[in-house]
Write an enzyme that holds these catalytic residues in place. Structure first.
Site, short mmCIF file in Angstrom:
data_model
loop_
_atom_site.label_atom_id
_atom_site.label_comp_id
_atom_site.label_asym_id
_atom_site.label_seq_id
_atom_site.Cartn_x
_atom_site.Cartn_y
_atom_site.Cartn_z
N ARG A 10 8.80 -11.43 4.08
CA ARG A 10 9.23 -11.66 5.27
C ARG A 10 9.97 -10.46 6.07
NH1 ARG A 10 8.94 -15.76 2.02
NH2 ARG A 10 10.24 -14.50 0.78
N THR A 11 10.73 -9.86 5.53
CA THR A 11 11.32 -8.83 6.37
C THR A 11 10.66 -7.71 6.57
OG1 THR A 11 13.64 -9.09 5.22
CG2 THR A 11 13.54 -7.12 6.34
N LYS A 60 9.40 11.15 -8.07
CA LYS A 60 9.43 12.64 -8.78
C LYS A 60 10.80 13.01 -8.80
CE LYS A 60 4.85 13.55 -6.40
NZ LYS A 60 4.01 14.30 -5.51
N ARG A 70 14.98 -0.35 3.29
CA ARG A 70 15.55 -1.27 2.28
C ARG A 70 15.68 -0.77 0.84
NH1 ARG A 70 13.58 -7.41 0.81
NH2 ARG A 70 14.84 -7.86 2.88
#
Length: 326
Positions: free
Chosen positions: A57-58, A87, A115
């Site tokens: 959703r976000t 990496k 996020r």
């Protein structure tokens, strides 16, 4: 007009900023309902959707909001594996590169939606970024844009953001949503908060201390049935299994999960009050903290709530970009 350069914490969202954003969100909502699909608030802007954790959703509502506003979107759905983080690159280096701190005219993006699984990650990113950072969830500490879309939802349901009772139910220790929600609502008079959590997943001491210092009325309980008859909003969150290592603890919760779920019995108990039930989603398919027999009933609002992510995040993006020009 107050500026909003980065959006990192719910405490940045003063009542005047909230009013401005929710008014703008409602304007976008009405335009979308009327069939408008092209806005130019972000014309020529590139947005980077940088998600180190999973999201539906976000991420999608931010990207949809950006496209509607005329922006271009570059993204990765799992930056932990599909970016140079795999990496060993630090978050700071990634942000510096994307935001073009060395050569601003060659930056990759003009706004970064971040996020990240670590607490404080959005703060770290903002300190080194050459462009605005919007926190789309950092560890278990904050999720301010979810708090905003929830505030929009509450205002739609109740017609106000003051003088009501909200019960938070579920894993309150690891829920960044509840953290941000409590910070935002603490600015409004007459909001009473009730916290219902399994043993070991109660709200954190620092949040209790914050609410006490602000003079916010709150109480704790151990069963949703104790408080649902007095709640205007019942806000349910799932247990964050990905953050809990103790399997015995989860088994103990599962033996008592009806205490923290919206069952048919709970829904019926709330009829006289007219309680609305919200959930930031996803609902755990195994635990079913919103039971299937009630999820489509009129006062369960989680699907409408999820949809409001689009106009609210349109308002946030437009506000952040406008703040660069003032």
């Amino acid at each position: 007009m107050e500026k909003l350069y980065h959006l990192i914490k719910a405490e940045q969202l003063t009542p005047s900023i909230v009013t401005e954003l929710l008014t703008e969100a409602e304007s976008f909502n009405q335009s979308l309902k009327a069939g408008v699909r092209h806005f130019e608030n972000l014309k020529g802007v590139t947005l980077c959707s940088l998600f180190y954790e999973e999201s539906t959703r976000t991420r999608f509502s931010f990207e949809r909001a950006a496209f509607l506003l005329g922006a271009t979107v570059i993204s990765t759905e799992n930056a932990a594996q599909f970016s140079s983080a795999a990496k060993g690159e630090s978050l700071e280096h990634t942000i510096k590169v994307i935001s073009g701190v060395a050569q601003s005219h060659l930056r990759y993006a003009d706004i970064i939606i971040l996020r990240h699984p670590e607490n404080g990650a959005a703060d770290r990113a903002a300190r080194v970024s050459g462009v605005p950072i919007i926190n789309a969830g950092s560890g278990s500490d904050e999720h301010p844009t979810q708090a905003l879309l929830d505030a929009y939802t509450f205002e739609k349901l109740l017609g106000r953001l003051d003088h009501f009772t909200i019960s938070f139910v579920g894993d309150l220790k690891f829920s960044r949503v509840v953290n941000s929600e409590a910070f935002l609502l603490s600015q409004y008079p007459g909001v009473k908060m009730v916290f219902i959590a399994p043993e070991g997943l109660e709200i954190r001491p620092e949040l209790k201390s914050y609410l006490s210092q602000k003079g916010i009325e709150f109480e704790e309980a151990s069963d949703i049935k104790e408080v649902v008859r007095e709640s205007d909003i019942c806000y349910v969150v799932r247990v964050q299994k990905n953050r809990i290592k103790d399997k015995a603890f989860l088994l103990a919760y599962q033996r008592n999960r009806d205490n923290f779920a919206v069952t048919e019995e709970v829904y019926k108990m709330s009829e006289q009050k007219g309680t609305f039930f919200c959930h930031p989603m996803p609902v755990d398919g195994e635990e079913q903290e919103i039971r299937q027999e009630v999820e489509n009933l009129p006062r369960v609002k989680m699907l409408e709530q999820a949809g409001y992510g689009v106009p609210v995040r349109m308002a946030i993006l437009a506000k952040v970009w406008q703040s660069q020009k003032i």
